[in-house]
Design an enzyme around this catalytic site. Structure first.
Site, PDB file in Angstrom:
ATOM      1  N   MET A 280      -0.419   5.156   7.361  1.00  0.00           N
ATOM      2  CA  MET A 280       0.796   4.354   7.226  1.00  0.00           C
ATOM      3  C   MET A 280       1.750   4.899   6.138  1.00  0.00           C
ATOM      4  O   MET A 280       1.684   5.812   5.547  1.00  0.00           O
ATOM      5  CB  MET A 280       0.173   2.808   6.690  1.00  0.00           C
ATOM      6  CG  MET A 280      -0.331   2.012   7.838  1.00  0.00           C
ATOM      7  SD  MET A 280      -0.740   0.487   7.403  1.00  0.00           S
ATOM      8  CE  MET A 280      -0.747  -0.611   8.926  1.00  0.00           C
TER       9      MET A 280
ATOM     10  N   GLN B 204      -6.585   0.795   6.760  1.00  0.00           N
ATOM     11  CA  GLN B 204      -6.015   1.107   5.408  1.00  0.00           C
ATOM     12  C   GLN B 204      -5.731  -0.012   4.623  1.00  0.00           C
ATOM     13  O   GLN B 204      -5.414   0.228   3.187  1.00  0.00           O
ATOM     14  CB  GLN B 204      -4.725   2.066   5.647  1.00  0.00           C
ATOM     15  CG  GLN B 204      -4.980   3.457   6.184  1.00  0.00           C
ATOM     16  CD  GLN B 204      -3.599   4.020   6.921  1.00  0.00           C
ATOM     17  OE1 GLN B 204      -2.997   4.731   6.229  1.00  0.00           O
ATOM     18  NE2 GLN B 204      -3.362   3.394   8.147  1.00  0.00           N
TER      19      GLN B 204
ATOM     20  N   ILE C 193       0.729  -1.299   0.020  1.00  0.00           N
ATOM     21  CA  ILE C 193       0.104  -0.172  -0.011  1.00  0.00           C
ATOM     22  C   ILE C 193       0.787   1.380   0.119  1.00  0.00           C
ATOM     23  O   ILE C 193       0.281   2.367  -0.164  1.00  0.00           O
ATOM     24  CB  ILE C 193      -1.136   0.043   1.189  1.00  0.00           C
ATOM     25  CG1 ILE C 193      -0.128   0.152   2.398  1.00  0.00           C
ATOM     26  CG2 ILE C 193      -1.966  -1.255   1.185  1.00  0.00           C
ATOM     27  CD1 ILE C 193      -1.289   0.431   3.550  1.00  0.00           C
ATOM     28  N   ASP C 194       2.147   1.038   0.232  1.00  0.00           N
ATOM     29  CA  ASP C 194       3.067   2.163   0.574  1.00  0.00           C
ATOM     30  C   ASP C 194       3.505   2.823  -0.971  1.00  0.00           C
ATOM     31  O   ASP C 194       3.968   4.257  -0.467  1.00  0.00           O
ATOM     32  CB  ASP C 194       4.289   1.872   1.241  1.00  0.00           C
ATOM     33  CG  ASP C 194       4.058   1.465   2.684  1.00  0.00           C
ATOM     34  OD1 ASP C 194       2.743   1.436   2.924  1.00  0.00           O
ATOM     35  OD2 ASP C 194       4.976   0.608   3.306  1.00  0.00           O
TER      36      ASP C 194
ATOM     37  N   ARG D  73       5.176   3.752   6.462  1.00  0.00           N
ATOM     38  CA  ARG D  73       6.527   3.304   7.087  1.00  0.00           C
ATOM     39  C   ARG D  73       7.529   4.407   6.637  1.00  0.00           C
ATOM     40  O   ARG D  73       7.718   5.434   7.119  1.00  0.00           O
ATOM     41  CB  ARG D  73       6.973   1.824   6.433  1.00  0.00           C
ATOM     42  CG  ARG D  73       7.846   1.259   7.591  1.00  0.00           C
ATOM     43  CD  ARG D  73       7.867  -0.206   7.574  1.00  0.00           C
ATOM     44  NE  ARG D  73       7.365  -1.071   6.572  1.00  0.00           N
ATOM     45  CZ  ARG D  73       7.232  -2.380   7.085  1.00  0.00           C
ATOM     46  NH1 ARG D  73       7.408  -2.931   7.908  1.00  0.00           N
ATOM     47  NH2 ARG D  73       6.619  -3.005   5.876  1.00  0.00           N
TER      48      ARG D  73
HETATM   49  O1  F6P Z   1       4.478  -1.900   3.851  1.00  0.00           O
HETATM   50  C1  F6P Z   1       3.139  -1.933   4.528  1.00  0.00           C
HETATM   51  C2  F6P Z   1       2.637  -1.468   5.604  1.00  0.00           C
HETATM   52  O2  F6P Z   1       1.315  -1.508   5.965  1.00  0.00           O
HETATM   53  C3  F6P Z   1       3.508  -0.187   6.109  1.00  0.00           C
HETATM   54  O3  F6P Z   1       2.745   0.934   5.742  1.00  0.00           O
HETATM   55  C4  F6P Z   1       3.413  -0.443   7.744  1.00  0.00           C
HETATM   56  O4  F6P Z   1       4.288   0.384   8.422  1.00  0.00           O
HETATM   57  C5  F6P Z   1       3.531  -1.900   8.012  1.00  0.00           C
HETATM   58  O5  F6P Z   1       3.277  -2.542   6.615  1.00  0.00           O
HETATM   59  C6  F6P Z   1       3.037  -2.457   8.842  1.00  0.00           C
HETATM   60  O6  F6P Z   1       3.311  -3.650   9.133  1.00  0.00           O
HETATM   61  P1  F6P Z   1       2.718  -5.133  10.042  1.00  0.00           P
HETATM   62  O7  F6P Z   1       1.505  -5.197   9.212  1.00  0.00           O
HETATM   63  O8  F6P Z   1       3.633  -5.966   9.940  1.00  0.00           O
HETATM   64  O9  F6P Z   1       2.540  -4.202  11.351  1.00  0.00           O
END
Ligand code: F6P
Length: 363
Positions: free
Chosen positions: A194, A286, A151-152, A196
């Protein structure tokens, strides 16, 4: 027919199912045997019931579903050679030498390494008596096509990654809802989104929700951001606006690389302006829910193109990633895209913010 396997790896994203469906159906249409590998690399390492042959009907009624119906995992074992050896044995056992990996840059890098080691893994399997001489020579090449599901929108080389558009829809729905309640109470809302290490979701959602301020990872605010933020919010209220929206990416940082959190921003607003301020963290909302039409089509196009790429691959074809370039599905060298993506991370680690933004712009 050729043996093709499709799997999803890393964080899920909306539109992955459309891609899986397209791989299965295009593969079958072209006379291949298509397999699902369930639970990502973990399923490849564990083998058994995790690797199953797919048929036309097994991907019916999944195009509209969020997540990934074949499961995804972050797999430690595949990072070790031993895990990759087990995975190779499981693939050879089923005659699979073509992989469609749907995931982020980590998952695609893992696939590239697997491909590079393939020959030596097979030598070891032969030595251990796990495969026959005939299998060693019949399955000597592993072809890889990657699709970027995240999604990023954090991968260089493609205009959009699978899932980004749906995540944006979800964010916008939420900000619209927040705006109406914020208006009633003349409140300030800080929305954490989100992304990251990538500011795409935060910047685009800020632009499309008429937010007053945005904090994102690649472009940290100036040192005096607290003052600037308060001036901006005050200016909007003086001009008659009843509310303020501030978007904070979960990976937002200052110019020293220190996190800027929603709590911290709230404190600045409350201490300086005494505004009634609330925080909404959107989180995994999201990443869930049904994919947008754009992500469904994107998944379909990318999946079909991945199978075409595998069909046309020769012994010397390097792993590719299927990208969207100006609305065209194109094949790009996988490692070149991974390296470009890692260059952004390096620019950020070096606090070379202008360069990080420039590289993102080019991607
Ligand atoms: O890389 C996709 C993502 O949704 C990021 O936006 C977010 O930081 C991360 O994954 C969250 O990871 P998890 O679902 O392992 O907590």
């Amino acid at each position: 027919g050729k043996g093709i396997a499709v799997f999803t790896s890393g964080g899920d994203s909306q539109g992955m199912n459309a891609a899986v469906r397209a791989v299965v159906r295009m593969g079958i249409y072209l006379g291949c045997k298509v397999y699902f590998i369930k639970e990502g690399y973990q399923g490849m390492v564990d083998g058994g019931a995790n690797i199953v042959e797919a048929n036309w009907a097994s991907v019916s009624s999944i195009i509209h579903l969020g997540g990934t119906v074949i499961g995804s995992a972050r797999c430690k074992e595949f990072r070790e050679r031993d895990g990759r050896l087990k995975a190779a044995k499981n693939l050879i056992g089923r005659g699979i030498t073509n992989l469609v990996v749907i995931g982020g840059d980590g998952s695609l890098t893992g696939a590239n390494l697997f491909r590079q080691e393939w020959s030596s893994l097979l030598d070891e399997l032969l030595k251990n008596g796990d495969i026959t001489k005939e299998q060693r020579s019949k399955y000597k090449i592993l072809n890889i096509a990657g699709l970027v599901g995240s999604i990023d929108n954090d991968f260089c080389g493609t205009d959009m990654t699978i899932g980004t558009d749906s995540a944006l829809h979800r964010i916008i729905e939420a900000t619209d809802a927040i705006v109406s309640t914020a208006y009633s109470h003349q409140r300030t809302f800080i929305m954490e989104v989100m992304g990251r290490h990538c500011g795409y979701l935060s910047v685009v959602s800020a632009l499309t929700s008429e937010a007053d301020f945005v904090f994102c990872p690649e472009s940290p605010p100036p040192e005096d951001w607290e003052k600037r933020l308060c001036e901006k919010l005050e200016q909007e209220r003086t001009a008659g606006q009843r509310l303020n929206i501030i978007i904070v990416a979960e990976g937002a940082i200052d110019r020293n690389g220190k996190p800027i959190t929603a709590e911290q921003v709230k404190k600045v607003v409350v201490d300086n302006l005494q505004q009634d301020t609330r925080i909404t963290v959107l989180g995994h909302v999201q990443r869930g829910g049904s994919p947008s039409a754009f992500d469904r089509i994107l998944g379909c196009r990318m999946g079909a193109e991945a199978v075409m790429a595998l069909m046309e691959a020769t012994e010397t074809t390097e792993p590719c990633v299927i990208s969207l370039d100006g609305n065209q599905a194109v094949r790009l060298p996988l490692m070149e895209c991974v390296e470009r993506t890692q260059a952004v991370a390096k620019a950020m680690a070096d606090k070379n913010w202008d360069y990080a933004v420039e590289l993102r712009g080019k991607s």
